[in-house]
Write a protein that holds these residues in place. Structure first.
Motif, mmCIF file in Angstrom:
data_model
loop_
_atom_site.group_PDB
_atom_site.id
_atom_site.type_symbol
_atom_site.label_atom_id
_atom_site.label_comp_id
_atom_site.label_asym_id
_atom_site.label_seq_id
_atom_site.Cartn_x
_atom_site.Cartn_y
_atom_site.Cartn_z
ATOM 1 N N ILE A 105 -14.458 -52.429 5.225
ATOM 2 C CA ILE A 105 -14.567 -52.234 6.945
ATOM 3 C C ILE A 105 -14.143 -53.289 8.352
ATOM 4 O O ILE A 105 -13.448 -52.149 9.018
ATOM 5 C CB ILE A 105 -16.594 -51.789 6.942
ATOM 6 C CG1 ILE A 105 -16.330 -50.604 6.401
ATOM 7 C CG2 ILE A 105 -17.099 -51.707 8.007
ATOM 8 C CD1 ILE A 105 -18.019 -50.739 5.632
ATOM 9 N N LYS A 106 -14.282 -54.358 7.443
ATOM 10 C CA LYS A 106 -13.793 -55.074 8.796
ATOM 11 C C LYS A 106 -12.170 -54.819 8.758
ATOM 12 O O LYS A 106 -11.947 -54.558 10.326
ATOM 13 C CB LYS A 106 -14.344 -56.288 7.991
ATOM 14 C CG LYS A 106 -13.619 -57.713 9.179
ATOM 15 C CD LYS A 106 -14.079 -59.473 8.889
ATOM 16 C CE LYS A 106 -13.388 -59.813 9.867
ATOM 17 N NZ LYS A 106 -12.012 -60.319 9.468
ATOM 18 N N LYS A 107 -11.684 -55.058 8.129
ATOM 19 C CA LYS A 107 -10.093 -54.780 8.401
ATOM 20 C C LYS A 107 -10.056 -53.594 8.729
ATOM 21 O O LYS A 107 -9.221 -53.051 9.392
ATOM 22 C CB LYS A 107 -9.482 -54.870 6.683
ATOM 23 C CG LYS A 107 -8.311 -54.855 6.782
ATOM 24 C CD LYS A 107 -7.172 -55.943 7.683
ATOM 25 C CE LYS A 107 -5.862 -55.638 7.220
ATOM 26 N NZ LYS A 107 -5.661 -55.273 7.841
ATOM 27 N N LYS A 108 -10.710 -52.096 8.520
ATOM 28 C CA LYS A 108 -10.140 -51.278 9.497
ATOM 29 C C LYS A 108 -10.539 -51.129 10.997
ATOM 30 O O LYS A 108 -10.090 -50.963 11.902
ATOM 31 C CB LYS A 108 -11.690 -49.456 9.104
ATOM 32 C CG LYS A 108 -10.548 -49.421 7.857
ATOM 33 C CD LYS A 108 -11.326 -48.615 7.517
ATOM 34 C CE LYS A 108 -10.849 -47.167 6.183
ATOM 35 N NZ LYS A 108 -11.637 -46.290 5.786
ATOM 36 N N ILE A 109 -11.823 -51.801 11.462
ATOM 37 C CA ILE A 109 -12.508 -52.158 12.941
ATOM 38 C C ILE A 109 -10.857 -53.237 13.005
ATOM 39 O O ILE A 109 -10.856 -53.156 14.574
ATOM 40 C CB ILE A 109 -13.266 -52.767 12.564
ATOM 41 C CG1 ILE A 109 -14.260 -52.290 11.949
ATOM 42 C CG2 ILE A 109 -13.942 -53.877 13.748
ATOM 43 C CD1 ILE A 109 -16.079 -52.634 11.901
ATOM 44 N N VAL A 137 -9.211 -60.150 16.979
ATOM 45 C CA VAL A 137 -8.017 -59.858 17.193
ATOM 46 C C VAL A 137 -7.512 -61.014 16.856
ATOM 47 O O VAL A 137 -7.924 -63.056 16.396
ATOM 48 C CB VAL A 137 -7.103 -60.253 18.286
ATOM 49 C CG1 VAL A 137 -7.276 -58.868 19.249
ATOM 50 C CG2 VAL A 137 -8.143 -61.606 19.573
ATOM 51 N N SER A 138 -6.136 -61.649 15.725
ATOM 52 C CA SER A 138 -5.526 -62.592 14.994
ATOM 53 C C SER A 138 -5.207 -64.466 16.222
ATOM 54 O O SER A 138 -5.525 -63.650 16.957
ATOM 55 C CB SER A 138 -4.339 -62.754 14.249
ATOM 56 O OG SER A 138 -3.408 -62.644 14.885
ATOM 57 N N GLU A 139 -5.492 -65.676 15.090
ATOM 58 C CA GLU A 139 -4.993 -66.246 16.131
ATOM 59 C C GLU A 139 -3.875 -66.065 16.658
ATOM 60 O O GLU A 139 -3.711 -66.469 18.076
ATOM 61 C CB GLU A 139 -5.210 -67.417 15.232
ATOM 62 C CG GLU A 139 -6.860 -67.794 15.368
ATOM 63 C CD GLU A 139 -6.484 -69.400 14.788
ATOM 64 O OE1 GLU A 139 -5.958 -70.085 14.488
ATOM 65 O OE2 GLU A 139 -6.828 -69.182 13.377
ATOM 66 N N THR A 140 -2.956 -65.196 16.491
ATOM 67 C CA THR A 140 -1.631 -65.291 16.797
ATOM 68 C C THR A 140 -1.305 -64.259 18.426
ATOM 69 O O THR A 140 -0.732 -64.524 18.778
ATOM 70 C CB THR A 140 -0.672 -64.445 15.621
ATOM 71 O OG1 THR A 140 -0.632 -65.760 14.846
ATOM 72 C CG2 THR A 140 1.076 -64.504 16.088
ATOM 73 N N ILE A 186 -10.406 -62.075 27.867
ATOM 74 C CA ILE A 186 -10.796 -63.362 26.960
ATOM 75 C C ILE A 186 -11.428 -64.177 26.496
ATOM 76 O O ILE A 186 -12.113 -64.618 25.072
ATOM 77 C CB ILE A 186 -11.021 -64.352 28.361
ATOM 78 C CG1 ILE A 186 -9.612 -65.734 27.706
ATOM 79 C CG2 ILE A 186 -11.643 -64.835 29.094
ATOM 80 C CD1 ILE A 186 -9.877 -67.094 28.791
ATOM 81 N N TYR A 187 -12.433 -62.847 26.710
ATOM 82 C CA TYR A 187 -13.943 -62.585 25.647
ATOM 83 C C TYR A 187 -13.425 -62.365 24.136
ATOM 84 O O TYR A 187 -13.917 -62.516 23.640
ATOM 85 C CB TYR A 187 -14.587 -62.156 26.524
ATOM 86 C CG TYR A 187 -15.867 -61.946 27.227
ATOM 87 C CD1 TYR A 187 -16.405 -63.139 27.528
ATOM 88 C CD2 TYR A 187 -14.903 -61.468 28.436
ATOM 89 C CE1 TYR A 187 -17.425 -63.788 28.788
ATOM 90 C CE2 TYR A 187 -16.070 -61.440 29.726
ATOM 91 C CZ TYR A 187 -17.354 -63.177 29.690
ATOM 92 O OH TYR A 187 -17.221 -63.589 30.882
ATOM 93 N N ASP A 236 -16.746 -65.419 18.121
ATOM 94 C CA ASP A 236 -16.751 -66.407 16.425
ATOM 95 C C ASP A 236 -16.157 -65.979 15.985
ATOM 96 O O ASP A 236 -15.068 -66.029 14.789
ATOM 97 C CB ASP A 236 -18.152 -66.558 16.064
ATOM 98 C CG ASP A 236 -19.154 -67.856 17.015
ATOM 99 O OD1 ASP A 236 -17.963 -68.478 17.374
ATOM 100 O OD2 ASP A 236 -20.065 -67.339 16.953
ATOM 101 N N TYR A 237 -16.250 -64.137 16.125
ATOM 102 C CA TYR A 237 -15.851 -63.158 15.350
ATOM 103 C C TYR A 237 -14.609 -62.414 15.683
ATOM 104 O O TYR A 237 -15.892 -61.117 15.671
ATOM 105 C CB TYR A 237 -16.238 -62.388 14.106
ATOM 106 C CG TYR A 237 -17.510 -62.950 13.297
ATOM 107 C CD1 TYR A 237 -17.157 -63.915 11.823
ATOM 108 C CD2 TYR A 237 -18.616 -63.647 14.098
ATOM 109 C CE1 TYR A 237 -18.144 -64.761 11.431
ATOM 110 C CE2 TYR A 237 -19.935 -64.434 13.114
ATOM 111 C CZ TYR A 237 -19.330 -64.650 12.071
ATOM 112 O OH TYR A 237 -20.217 -65.922 10.888
#
Length: 93
Positions: free
Chosen positions: A18-22, A66-69, A56-57, A62-63
């Protein structure tokens, strides 16, 4: 004890899916590839592509969705388009 752990593993796998889909849907809806940042909002007319500081939010959570890249791209875009010597612009067209 093993049964409880097995159920927890199933639950964890389901939550991970589910996290991946979001994450995928958030990125597909809000990412503006041509400008390397997130859309300000999306409505029936599509993406509002103005660079706004509020994205920027999405980088500071914390979660984050978007990825760090992608966070690096967003911060680079904000830095180039909104940050001035004296202040941060509200928007850039």
């Amino acid at each position: 004890m093993e049964k409880s752990f097995a159920k927890e593993n199933d639950f964890t796998r389901e939550c991970d899916a589910i996290k991946k889909k979001i994450e995928d849907n958030f990125f597909n809806v809000f990412w503006v590839e041509s400008r390397h940042h997130l859309a300000d909002y999306v409505d029936g007319l599509g993406q509002n592509i103005y660079t706004r500081p509020n994205q920027i939010y999405a980088c500071s959570l914390d979660y984050s969705q978007v990825s760090e890249t992608v966070q690096d791209d967003i911060l680079r875009s904000i830095n180039q388009e909104l940050i001035t010597t004296f202040w941060c612009r509200d928007s850039f067209t």
